[in-house]
Design a protein around this motif. Structure first.
Motif, PDB file in Angstrom:
ATOM      1  N   ILE A 228       0.840  -1.203   0.000  1.00 56.82           N
ATOM      2  CA  ILE A 228       0.000   0.000   0.000  1.00 56.82           C
ATOM      3  C   ILE A 228       0.874   1.251   0.000  1.00 56.82           C
ATOM      4  N   LEU A 229       1.922   1.241   0.811  1.00 56.47           N
ATOM      5  CA  LEU A 229       2.811   2.403   0.873  1.00 56.47           C
ATOM      6  C   LEU A 229       3.541   2.609  -0.455  1.00 56.47           C
TER       7      LEU A 229
ATOM      8  N   ASP B   6      -5.817   8.933  -9.097  1.00 59.96           N
ATOM      9  CA  ASP B   6      -5.495   7.627  -9.686  1.00 59.96           C
ATOM     10  C   ASP B   6      -5.361   6.549  -8.612  1.00 59.96           C
ATOM     11  N   LEU B   7      -5.291   6.968  -7.335  1.00 62.47           N
ATOM     12  CA  LEU B   7      -5.267   6.026  -6.216  1.00 62.47           C
ATOM     13  C   LEU B   7      -6.034   6.642  -5.052  1.00 62.47           C
ATOM     14  N   ILE B   8      -6.987   5.889  -4.510  1.00 61.12           N
ATOM     15  CA  ILE B   8      -7.722   6.310  -3.312  1.00 61.12           C
ATOM     16  C   ILE B   8      -7.407   5.318  -2.200  1.00 61.12           C
ATOM     17  N   LEU B   9      -6.856   5.824  -1.116  1.00 53.71           N
ATOM     18  CA  LEU B   9      -6.553   5.002   0.053  1.00 53.71           C
ATOM     19  C   LEU B   9      -7.583   5.315   1.135  1.00 53.71           C
TER      20      LEU B   9
ATOM     21  N   ALA C  96      -7.248   1.232  -2.460  1.00 51.76           N
ATOM     22  CA  ALA C  96      -6.593   0.568  -1.338  1.00 51.76           C
ATOM     23  C   ALA C  96      -7.394   0.853  -0.078  1.00 51.76           C
ATOM     24  N   GLN C  97      -7.419  -0.127   0.830  1.00 56.28           N
ATOM     25  CA  GLN C  97      -8.248   0.025   2.028  1.00 56.28           C
ATOM     26  C   GLN C  97      -7.552  -0.589   3.230  1.00 56.28           C
ATOM     27  N   VAL C  98      -7.556   0.157   4.344  1.00 53.92           N
ATOM     28  CA  VAL C  98      -7.083  -0.348   5.625  1.00 53.92           C
ATOM     29  C   VAL C  98      -8.225  -0.210   6.613  1.00 53.92           C
ATOM     30  N   ASP C  99      -8.601  -1.318   7.250  1.00 55.29           N
ATOM     31  CA  ASP C  99      -9.720  -1.284   8.190  1.00 55.29           C
ATOM     32  C   ASP C  99      -9.534  -2.372   9.226  1.00 55.29           C
TER      33      ASP C  99
ATOM     34  N   ASP D 214      -7.989  -3.092  -4.794  1.00 55.92           N
ATOM     35  CA  ASP D 214      -6.781  -3.628  -5.428  1.00 55.92           C
ATOM     36  C   ASP D 214      -5.760  -4.034  -4.374  1.00 55.92           C
ATOM     37  N   LEU D 215      -5.756  -3.312  -3.271  1.00 56.85           N
ATOM     38  CA  LEU D 215      -4.860  -3.593  -2.148  1.00 56.85           C
ATOM     39  C   LEU D 215      -5.645  -3.382  -0.860  1.00 56.85           C
ATOM     40  N   HIS D 216      -5.387  -4.230   0.130  1.00 59.46           N
ATOM     41  CA  HIS D 216      -6.077  -4.021   1.402  1.00 59.46           C
ATOM     42  C   HIS D 216      -5.262  -4.599   2.552  1.00 59.46           C
TER      43      HIS D 216
END
Length: 587
Positions: free
Chosen positions: A211-212, A286-289, A311-314, A327-329
């Protein structure tokens, strides 16, 4: 000759009752305030609490609200401001059913709350006894977990587990329904706790690194920070993260205040009534985190993810890929993720993107045309200016809520208290009571609408009885304004049951306020005659605005300020249902 009958004084029980155990546990857990209302199925609890108060023993303070729903919202307000578990207490039957709205409200917004209800004696369950309601069944789908306590031996572990569940992981409301005989029974032994809940997911450093890396290589990245940032006490870390990675941040409705208004990375609130820079940035990213937030349908509007990496962090694994594929989590606490990211030493730079962001930020909040009559935006801006942006700001639900979110210049986390996911009209007044008990060192300001304010107006009795110096600004447009705005879009301006001064003899369909209309609406100035020590004030023009607000803020008493605002004013910008961010209405 009359015979004298002497009775021996009852012996002091050698074992505590269930009621005594309940307050022992709550006191041990650090509960300082309980909001509630009394009733038959919780009388043993109130008897025990009163005994402790008379003896001067440590115990939570009980705040008597005027209706159980008000008590539940007050517990929410307390939790939102303090970060601790808000506790509400009510009796069985109508007491517990009145709590269902605040329970659902807390569930939608992930608010750490403990709702304790009385229940009929265990032997009477299923007999349709007086004030019997299946509280567990009723709240199963609107609570994080719930319990029915029929055996006093289970009471202690249930209370401790319920409290822990409310605050840990993804917070939320937990309901404990306690039979009346359990409250009266003596505790001679306790059952051991039951371990039934899932263990946390281990932190995956490889997913975090991915993600980073994506954030660093993106050309137009945007962070969409949700309410989880507030719950994780991660606002300061988020600001450092945004600066380190040179990325703008939209703060969703429940995350307002996580990034100070003046921070150059702050874009404000996105979505249906979001700010121009927030929606433009999400449109062109172009990228939503997403950090700790749902992809709510009022934010993730039509075409939201098209042409973008997500991308998602939860902390809650059920949120991953629930409505928007990622796409990434990473399943992790936001404090853990941000600490890890800041500890890696990584940096990023997006200079061209940030130049464009700063250009858009000049339209936050959106400019409006000042008028001699009272504009609702001007009221909020004046309150923000005169409080230095540092008040604890509470709202009801409606147009006033969106204007408050757009035009108040938030400075810190936990200063914004409003109903997000459920959109509960009447939330504001009782929630403001809880907010004040959570932090009486800061001014508490309630911005409400005339429709929302009247839904729980009985809690003015609580405000006056508790001598809370609450300042209530009612944006009075004599309409259920948000519904009226939608009617204008969807029914060619025909209004049905949205004008609050309309009566059976009125055949007009108007958006202009005349004297006849004004005579039909409640006289809010008259509330000072209903509630002792409550003051009232009316502001009708822009010329009166600053002086009137300053007068109210300086007064030591609770005050209702009746602000007669434009009846036909709309909340803008707006993304209509079924439309995309590129179709945002700005005027």
């Amino acid at each position: 000759m009359k015979r004298r009958i002497t009775m021996n004084a009852p012996e002091t029980p050698t074992h505590p009752t269930g009621a005594a155990l309940l307050f022992d546990v709550l006191t041990d857990l650090g509960v300082e305030v309980i909001f509630g209302h009394t009733g038959g199925a919780v009388i043993p609890l109130h008897v025990e609490l009163n005994k402790r108060m008379r003896r001067g023993e440590p115990c939570p303070r009980f705040i008597m609200c005027r209706q159980e729903g008000g008590a539940g919202h007050a517990a929410e307000g307390y939790a939102r401001v303090s970060g601790r578990v808000g506790v509400a207490l009510a009796t069985s039957g109508p007491g517990s059913t009145n709590l269902t709205t605040p329970i659902a409200d807390a569930y939608k917004d992930s608010i750490p709350t403990l709702f304790i209800t009385g229940q009929v004696p265990s032997r009477a369950i299923g007999t349709d006894a007086f004030q019997e309601v299946d509280t567990v069944g009723l709240t199963r789908h609107i609570s994080k977990h719930n319990y029915l306590v029929k055996d006093v031996r289970d009471l202690e572990w249930v209370l401790r587990e319920a409290y822990a569940l409310a605050i840990h992981g993804r917070p939320g409301p937990v309901v404990v329904d306690i039979c009346k005989d359990v409250q009266l029974a003596q505790v001679t032994e306790t059952n051991p706790p039951r371990r039934r809940h899932r263990e946390p997911v281990p932190f995956d450093a490889a997913q975090a690194d991915a993600i980073l890396a994506a954030l660093a290589t993106a050309q137009r990245p945007v962070i969409k920070a949700g309410g989880g940032i507030i719950h994780a006490e991660a606002a300061a870390a988020l600001c450092r993260f945004a600066e380190r990675f040179d990325v703008p941040v939209t703060t969703t409705f429940n995350a307002l205040g996580a990034v100070p208004f003046a921070d150059p990375h702050n874009l404000g609130m996105p979505g249906m009534h979001g700010t121009i820079p927030a929606n433009y940035a999400l449109r062109d990213a172009d990228l939503i985190l997403t950090l700790g937030g749902r992809f709510d349908d009022r934010v993730a509007v039509s075409g939201f993810a098209k042409g973008k990496r997500i991308a998602q962090v939860d902390i809650d694994p059920s949120e991953i890929d629930k409505t928007v594929p990622t796409d990434l989590h990473l399943v992790a606490g936001l404090d853990a993720f941000l600490d890890y990211a800041l500890g890696t030493g990584r940096t990023a730079s997006h200079p061209d993107w940030m130049v464009l962001i700063q250009q858009w930020r000049t339209q936050m909040p959106m400019p409006y045309l000042p008028m001699p009559n009272l504009k609702p935006q001007a009221v909020v801006e004046a309150i923000s200016e005169l409080t230095g942006g540092n008040a604890t700001l509470v709202t009801g639900v409606g147009q006033h809520q969106m204007w408050a979110a757009q035009y108040y210049r938030f400075q810190r986390p936990r200063q914004w208290v409003s109903s997000g996911g459920l959109g509960t009209m009447g939330f504001g007044l009782p929630a403001a009571i809880g907010a004040w008990f959570a932090d009486p060192t800061r001014p508490v300001v309630l911005i409400d609408g005339d429709g929302s304010f009247q839904m729980n107006i009985q809690e003015l009795g609580t405000v006056v009885a508790q001598q809370i110096p609450l300042k209530i600004f009612v944006l009075n447009n004599n309409y259920l304004g948000m519904v009226r705005q939608w009617e204008d879009m969807m029914d060619d301006g025909h209004h049905y049951e949205t004008c609050l001064s309309r009566n059976v003899d009125c055949d007009r369909d108007c958006t202009e306020m005349d004297e006849d209309c004004r005579r039909q609406i409640p006289n809010l100035l008259g509330l000072k005659h209903v509630y002792p020590r409550l003051k009232t004030l009316r502001i009708t023009t822009a010329a009166e605005l600053h002086e009137g607000i300053a007068l109210a803020l300086a007064d030591a008493h609770p005050m209702v300020v009746d602000c007669w605002v434009d009846k036909a004013e709309n909340v803008l910008p707006m993304v209509r249902p079924g439309h995309g961010l590129d179709q945002m209405i700005e005027s």
